[in-house]
Design a protein around this motif. Structure first.
Motif, PDB file in Angstrom:
ATOM      1  N   THR A  73       0.847  -1.192   0.000  1.00  0.00           N
ATOM      2  CA  THR A  73       0.000   0.000   0.000  1.00  0.00           C
ATOM      3  C   THR A  73       0.880   1.239   0.000  1.00  0.00           C
ATOM      4  OG1 THR A  73      -0.014   0.125   2.410  1.00  0.00           O
ATOM      5  CG2 THR A  73      -1.761  -1.213   1.366  1.00  0.00           C
TER       6      THR A  73
ATOM      7  N   LEU B 157      -7.549  -4.980  -3.862  1.00  0.00           N
ATOM      8  CA  LEU B 157      -7.825  -6.215  -3.139  1.00  0.00           C
ATOM      9  C   LEU B 157      -9.321  -6.308  -2.835  1.00  0.00           C
ATOM     10  CD1 LEU B 157      -4.817  -6.177  -0.649  1.00  0.00           C
ATOM     11  CD2 LEU B 157      -4.981  -7.301  -2.878  1.00  0.00           C
ATOM     12  N   PRO B 158      -9.815  -7.491  -2.493  1.00  0.00           N
ATOM     13  CA  PRO B 158     -11.250  -7.656  -2.210  1.00  0.00           C
ATOM     14  C   PRO B 158     -11.793  -6.687  -1.154  1.00  0.00           C
ATOM     15  CG  PRO B 158     -10.217  -9.797  -2.417  1.00  0.00           C
ATOM     16  CD  PRO B 158      -9.113  -8.775  -2.458  1.00  0.00           C
ATOM     17  N   ASP B 159     -10.961  -6.279  -0.213  1.00  0.00           N
ATOM     18  CA  ASP B 159     -11.434  -5.358   0.835  1.00  0.00           C
ATOM     19  C   ASP B 159     -11.355  -3.896   0.407  1.00  0.00           C
ATOM     20  OD1 ASP B 159      -8.734  -4.729   0.989  1.00  0.00           O
ATOM     21  OD2 ASP B 159      -8.536  -5.227   3.103  1.00  0.00           O
ATOM     22  N   GLY B 160     -10.941  -3.632  -0.848  1.00  0.00           N
ATOM     23  CA  GLY B 160     -10.853  -2.272  -1.361  1.00  0.00           C
ATOM     24  C   GLY B 160      -9.479  -1.637  -1.224  1.00  0.00           C
ATOM     25  N   THR B 161      -8.561  -2.291  -0.546  1.00  0.00           N
ATOM     26  CA  THR B 161      -7.202  -1.782  -0.390  1.00  0.00           C
ATOM     27  C   THR B 161      -6.510  -1.773  -1.747  1.00  0.00           C
ATOM     28  OG1 THR B 161      -7.078  -2.667   1.844  1.00  0.00           O
ATOM     29  CG2 THR B 161      -4.981  -2.174   0.764  1.00  0.00           C
TER      30      THR B 161
END
Length: 86
Positions: A28, A67-71
């Motif tokens: 990130t 990523l699936p969590d929005g990261t």
């Protein structure tokens, strides 16, 4: 294309050297600031690192993934194995 400051270009160079040395690295903006950039430069903000990341993505040196969590993470634009398969 937006104008980039000298600071942005310097940070971008650090990031680009890091992914050259660690071609499978991905992180990130905060992780890149803390682990990739801070080793050579201390005190750069996440916003400054994000500008450098945007600069490198615009030049197709880095790619981003969600990523699936929005990261959002950033990595070298080409997978290390891509050159071997061509």
């Amino acid at each position: 294309m937006p104008a980039y400051t000298e600071r942005t270009i310097v940070i971008a160079g650090i990031i680009e050297r890091y992914v050259t040395d660690h071609p499978r690295a991905a992180d990130t903006p905060e992780g890149i600031r803390s682990w990739w950039v801070a080793r050579q430069r201390f005190g750069d903000s996440v916003d400054e690192v994000q500008k450098a990341l945007d600069y490198l993505v615009a030049r197709r040196r880095l790619a981003s993934s969600v990523l699936p969590d929005g990261t959002i993470i950033f990595r070298a634009a080409r997978a290390p194995d891509a050159e071997e398969k061509e």
